[in-house]
Write an enzyme that holds these catalytic residues in place. Structure first.
Site, PDB file in Angstrom:
ATOM      1  N   PRO A   2       0.851  -1.204   0.000  1.00  0.00           N
ATOM      2  CG  PRO A   2      -0.628  -1.515   1.762  1.00  0.00           C
ATOM      3  CD  PRO A   2       0.639  -2.040   1.175  1.00  0.00           C
ATOM      4  CD  GLU A   3       2.944   2.706  -4.354  1.00  0.00           C
ATOM      5  OE1 GLU A   3       3.117   3.844  -4.799  1.00  0.00           O
ATOM      6  OE2 GLU A   3       3.099   1.681  -5.042  1.00  0.00           O
TER       7      GLU A   3
END
Ligand SMILES: [Zn+2]
Length: 274
Positions: A2-3
């Protein structure tokens, strides 16, 4: 992993659903995620506290905890989802699922379930007298305070590939493999070019592309795929190039190229990006 947009989507969910709630109990299935903090200490510091906020720094979530509504926070729940972690809002009477690693039971019949197939995530409760366990992080690209001048100057001093610089959390916080590929495509810059070889305008164009793609992705709840929000909904951002090797470029229709760069899968258009 996840960014920024995926973590920001979770943060917004937590702000809406968990802030103001009291932590009633803690269940820890896999101690590995405590990264050396003892289970007893984690529990002592979390249980009975009220969640006073939901903040984000890079890909980290920071939840200040207070003894009650009137006190200022004395602890912070600091967490990172790493590769495969996800948080789901559940009813307090629901059991943890197959990959459930940690559960916080809240008041109002709610619980936060942390699922992590590999147990690589990080969960710690830190006292306000201790430093936050964060690595060195660069500017937040969506904050008005992002120093684009400093970003462009930094590029001039780096001989490595521009894509590698974008993945460096000390330079820009929160950009990972998806949004580095997307921003480079939008800016028309080949990922393999040496950062130092970019002219000033290209650096500025790239900064603008980073802002644009992150803003769009946040508005859409993150990228389609493995990542889900607090309610189990996948994001709606559809990448233009990321992980689309062999597919026609959305601009010029030439097949996109996929290669390894610094050990990371990298997709780009051999015509539009140079
Ligand atoms: Zn193209």
């Amino acid at each position: 992993m996840p960014e920024l947009p995926e973590v920001e989507t979770l943060r917004r969910g937590l702000e809406k659903e968990a802030v103001g709630c009291c932590i009633h109990s803690v269940t820890i299935v896999n101690q590995k995620v405590l990264k050396g903090q003892s289970e007893a200490e984690f529990r002592d510091r979390a249980v009975g506290k009220r969640i006073m906020g939901a903040d984000r720094r890079g890909k980290y979530l920071l939840l200040p905890l207070a003894v009650d509504n009137l006190s200022s926070p004395s602890f912070t729940l600091c967490l990172h989802l790493k590769m495969r972690g996800s948080i789901r809002l559940q009813r307090a009477d629901m059991a943890l699922g197959r990959y459930g690693v940690l559960c916080l039971t809240l008041d109002q019949g709610r619980a936060l379930h942390y699922n992590d197939m590999w147990g690589w995530g990080e969960w710690r409760v830190v006292a306000d007298t201790e430093p936050l366990p964060l690595p060195e992080l660069g500017d937040e690209p969506l904050e008005p305070g992002w120093d684009v001048e400093a970003f462009v100057r930094h590029l001039a001093g780096r001989r490595v590939a521009i894509k590698t610089v974008l993945l460096d959390q000390k330079v820009v916080a929160g950009v990972g493999n998806i949004y580095a590929d997307e921003a480079l495509f939008r800016a028309g810059i080949a990922p393999t070019r040496a950062a130092a070889g970019l002219v000033r305008q290209e650096g500025e164009l790239l900064a603008e592309a980073i802002r644009q793609v992150l803003t769009e992705a946040v508005a859409l709840g993150g990228t389609q795929g493995d990542y889900v929000d607090l309610y189990g909904q996948a994001g709606q951002y559809v990448p233009l190039v990321y992980n689309r090797g062999g597919v026609a470029c959305p601009r010029c229709a030439v097949p996109l190229k996929k290669m390894k760069l610094g050990g990371r899968g990298t997709t780009f258009c051999p015509v539009c990006q140079n």
